[in-house]
Design a protein around this motif. Structure first.
Motif, PDB file in Angstrom:
ATOM      1  N   VAL A  31      67.756  25.181  29.113  1.00 23.01           N
ATOM      2  CA  VAL A  31      67.309  23.564  29.226  1.00 23.01           C
ATOM      3  C   VAL A  31      67.043  22.139  28.694  1.00 23.01           C
ATOM      4  N   THR A  32      67.628  21.406  28.200  1.00 19.19           N
ATOM      5  CA  THR A  32      67.520  20.328  27.372  1.00 19.19           C
ATOM      6  C   THR A  32      66.425  19.466  27.762  1.00 19.19           C
ATOM      7  N   ARG A  33      65.583  19.250  26.775  1.00 24.90           N
ATOM      8  CA  ARG A  33      64.313  18.433  26.871  1.00 24.90           C
ATOM      9  C   ARG A  33      64.640  17.854  25.464  1.00 24.90           C
ATOM     10  N   VAL A  34      64.009  16.501  25.217  1.00 21.36           N
ATOM     11  CA  VAL A  34      62.865  16.312  24.014  1.00 21.36           C
ATOM     12  C   VAL A  34      61.666  15.350  24.571  1.00 21.36           C
ATOM     13  N   PHE A  35      60.576  15.790  24.038  1.00 18.61           N
ATOM     14  CA  PHE A  35      59.440  15.336  23.727  1.00 18.61           C
ATOM     15  C   PHE A  35      59.542  13.874  23.152  1.00 18.61           C
ATOM     16  N   VAL A  47      64.339  15.531  30.241  1.00 23.44           N
ATOM     17  CA  VAL A  47      64.735  16.638  31.089  1.00 23.44           C
ATOM     18  C   VAL A  47      66.234  16.143  30.956  1.00 23.44           C
ATOM     19  N   THR A  48      66.739  17.198  30.879  1.00 25.63           N
ATOM     20  CA  THR A  48      68.679  16.465  31.061  1.00 25.63           C
ATOM     21  C   THR A  48      68.809  17.650  31.905  1.00 25.63           C
ATOM     22  N   ASP A  49      69.178  17.163  33.125  1.00 27.00           N
ATOM     23  CA  ASP A  49      70.021  17.785  34.619  1.00 27.00           C
ATOM     24  C   ASP A  49      71.422  18.502  34.291  1.00 27.00           C
ATOM     25  N   CYS A  50      72.062  19.389  34.969  1.00 32.03           N
ATOM     26  CA  CYS A  50      73.210  19.507  35.396  1.00 32.03           C
ATOM     27  C   CYS A  50      74.208  18.707  34.394  1.00 32.03           C
ATOM     28  N   ARG A  51      73.860  17.680  35.377  1.00 30.43           N
ATOM     29  CA  ARG A  51      75.032  16.523  35.165  1.00 30.43           C
ATOM     30  C   ARG A  51      74.926  15.876  34.091  1.00 30.43           C
ATOM     31  N   GLY A  52      73.741  15.875  33.101  1.00 31.27           N
ATOM     32  CA  GLY A  52      73.892  15.545  32.294  1.00 31.27           C
ATOM     33  C   GLY A  52      72.982  14.216  32.320  1.00 31.27           C
ATOM     34  N   HIS A  60      50.093  14.658  35.208  1.00 28.69           N
ATOM     35  CA  HIS A  60      48.996  13.214  35.930  1.00 28.69           C
ATOM     36  C   HIS A  60      47.773  14.259  36.256  1.00 28.69           C
ATOM     37  N   LEU A  61      47.306  13.686  35.217  1.00 23.43           N
ATOM     38  CA  LEU A  61      46.096  14.608  35.061  1.00 23.43           C
ATOM     39  C   LEU A  61      45.107  15.085  36.360  1.00 23.43           C
ATOM     40  N   PRO A  62      44.607  13.506  36.946  1.00 24.44           N
ATOM     41  CA  PRO A  62      43.366  14.209  38.212  1.00 24.44           C
ATOM     42  C   PRO A  62      44.247  14.742  38.807  1.00 24.44           C
ATOM     43  N   PHE A  63      45.224  15.243  39.415  1.00 24.71           N
ATOM     44  CA  PHE A  63      46.131  16.116  40.444  1.00 24.71           C
ATOM     45  C   PHE A  63      46.384  17.006  39.515  1.00 24.71           C
ATOM     46  N   CYS A  64      46.437  17.866  38.489  1.00 24.63           N
ATOM     47  CA  CYS A  64      46.767  18.392  37.991  1.00 24.63           C
ATOM     48  C   CYS A  64      48.587  18.963  38.132  1.00 24.63           C
ATOM     49  N   TRP A  65      49.284  17.900  37.885  1.00 26.28           N
ATOM     50  CA  TRP A  65      50.641  18.259  38.296  1.00 26.28           C
ATOM     51  C   TRP A  65      51.901  17.243  36.756  1.00 26.28           C
ATOM     52  N   PHE A  66      52.274  18.136  36.935  1.00 27.03           N
ATOM     53  CA  PHE A  66      54.059  17.397  36.335  1.00 27.03           C
ATOM     54  C   PHE A  66      54.782  17.071  37.289  1.00 27.03           C
ATOM     55  N   TYR A  67      55.338  15.796  36.551  1.00 29.60           N
ATOM     56  CA  TYR A  67      55.995  14.744  38.160  1.00 29.60           C
ATOM     57  C   TYR A  67      56.596  14.598  37.383  1.00 29.60           C
ATOM     58  N   TRP A  68      57.935  14.161  38.111  1.00 32.54           N
ATOM     59  CA  TRP A  68      59.831  13.841  37.399  1.00 32.54           C
ATOM     60  C   TRP A  68      59.695  12.886  38.790  1.00 32.54           C
ATOM     61  N   GLY A  69      59.030  12.633  39.590  1.00 33.89           N
ATOM     62  CA  GLY A  69      59.979  11.174  40.513  1.00 33.89           C
ATOM     63  C   GLY A  69      58.591  11.487  41.913  1.00 33.89           C
ATOM     64  N   ASP A  70      58.546  10.491  42.654  1.00 39.38           N
ATOM     65  CA  ASP A  70      57.327  10.346  43.383  1.00 39.38           C
ATOM     66  C   ASP A  70      57.428  10.821  44.926  1.00 39.38           C
ATOM     67  N   GLU A  90      64.469  24.661  38.049  1.00 36.14           N
ATOM     68  CA  GLU A  90      65.326  25.096  39.302  1.00 36.14           C
ATOM     69  C   GLU A  90      66.221  23.182  39.849  1.00 36.14           C
ATOM     70  N   ALA A  91      64.826  22.646  39.167  1.00 32.55           N
ATOM     71  CA  ALA A  91      65.254  20.866  39.528  1.00 32.55           C
ATOM     72  C   ALA A  91      66.409  20.534  38.916  1.00 32.55           C
ATOM     73  N   ALA A  92      66.462  20.809  37.534  1.00 31.05           N
ATOM     74  CA  ALA A  92      66.999  20.644  36.432  1.00 31.05           C
ATOM     75  C   ALA A  92      68.570  21.119  36.739  1.00 31.05           C
ATOM     76  N   GLN A  93      68.526  22.235  37.493  1.00 34.42           N
ATOM     77  CA  GLN A  93      69.820  23.001  37.447  1.00 34.42           C
ATOM     78  C   GLN A  93      70.365  22.320  38.971  1.00 34.42           C
ATOM     79  N   ALA A  94      70.111  21.709  39.683  1.00 38.73           N
ATOM     80  CA  ALA A  94      70.331  21.703  41.163  1.00 38.73           C
ATOM     81  C   ALA A  94      70.383  20.050  40.777  1.00 38.73           C
ATOM     82  N   GLY A  95      70.365  19.476  39.667  1.00 38.74           N
ATOM     83  CA  GLY A  95      69.955  17.752  39.434  1.00 38.74           C
ATOM     84  C   GLY A  95      69.219  17.076  40.309  1.00 38.74           C
ATOM     85  N   TRP A  96      68.978  16.287  40.006  1.00 37.12           N
ATOM     86  CA  TRP A  96      67.408  15.036  39.659  1.00 37.12           C
ATOM     87  C   TRP A  96      68.426  14.031  41.017  1.00 37.12           C
TER      88      TRP A  96
END
Length: 117
Positions: A31-35, A47-52, A60-70, A90-96
């Motif tokens: 998976v293509t990603r850059v910090f 993080v880059t998805d299948c469509r570039g 999100h520390l209080p809820f113990c999440w990684f998130y990429w939208g709402d 899976e989300a990146a492969q499906a496309g954002w």
């Protein structure tokens, strides 16, 4: 003698460690990603998805999440790292999702200021 870190500095360091661990595992799966650190000083992974298209993955520390939208399907617990890696891959492969990236950040100090004044 070392100066103690503020709570915000400790939280930021923890978020960075989580994102770097996520980055390493996503990289192992190709998976293509850059910090990055945003202009506001927030650590994230681009993080880059299948469509570039790129989305930022935040912590999100209080809820113990990684998130990429709402949306409900745009977050996953970081407490089970293997599951989180699977879900983000899976989300990146499906496309954002189309449209602007939503944000779950709540700035409590702004809420408090609104009630004070």
């Amino acid at each position: 003698m070392r100066k103690s870190q503020s709570i915000e500095e400790q939280q930021r360091a923890y978020a960075e460690r989580l994102l770097l661990a996520l980055s390493e595992q996503l990289g192992e799966r190709g998976v293509t990603r850059v910090f990055v650190v945003t202009q506001e000083g927030r650590p994230a992974l681009d993080v880059t998805d299948c469509r570039g298209r790129m989305r930022r993955v935040f912590v999100h520390l209080p809820f113990c999440w990684f998130y990429w939208g709402d949306q409900q399907d745009e977050r996953v617990s970081f407490l089970q790292m293997a599951t989180a890696v699977d879900r983000i891959e899976e989300a990146a492969q499906a496309g954002w999702a189309e449209g602007e990236q939503g944000d779950l950040r709540v700035e409590l100090h702004k809420l408090l200021d609104a009630y004070r004044g």
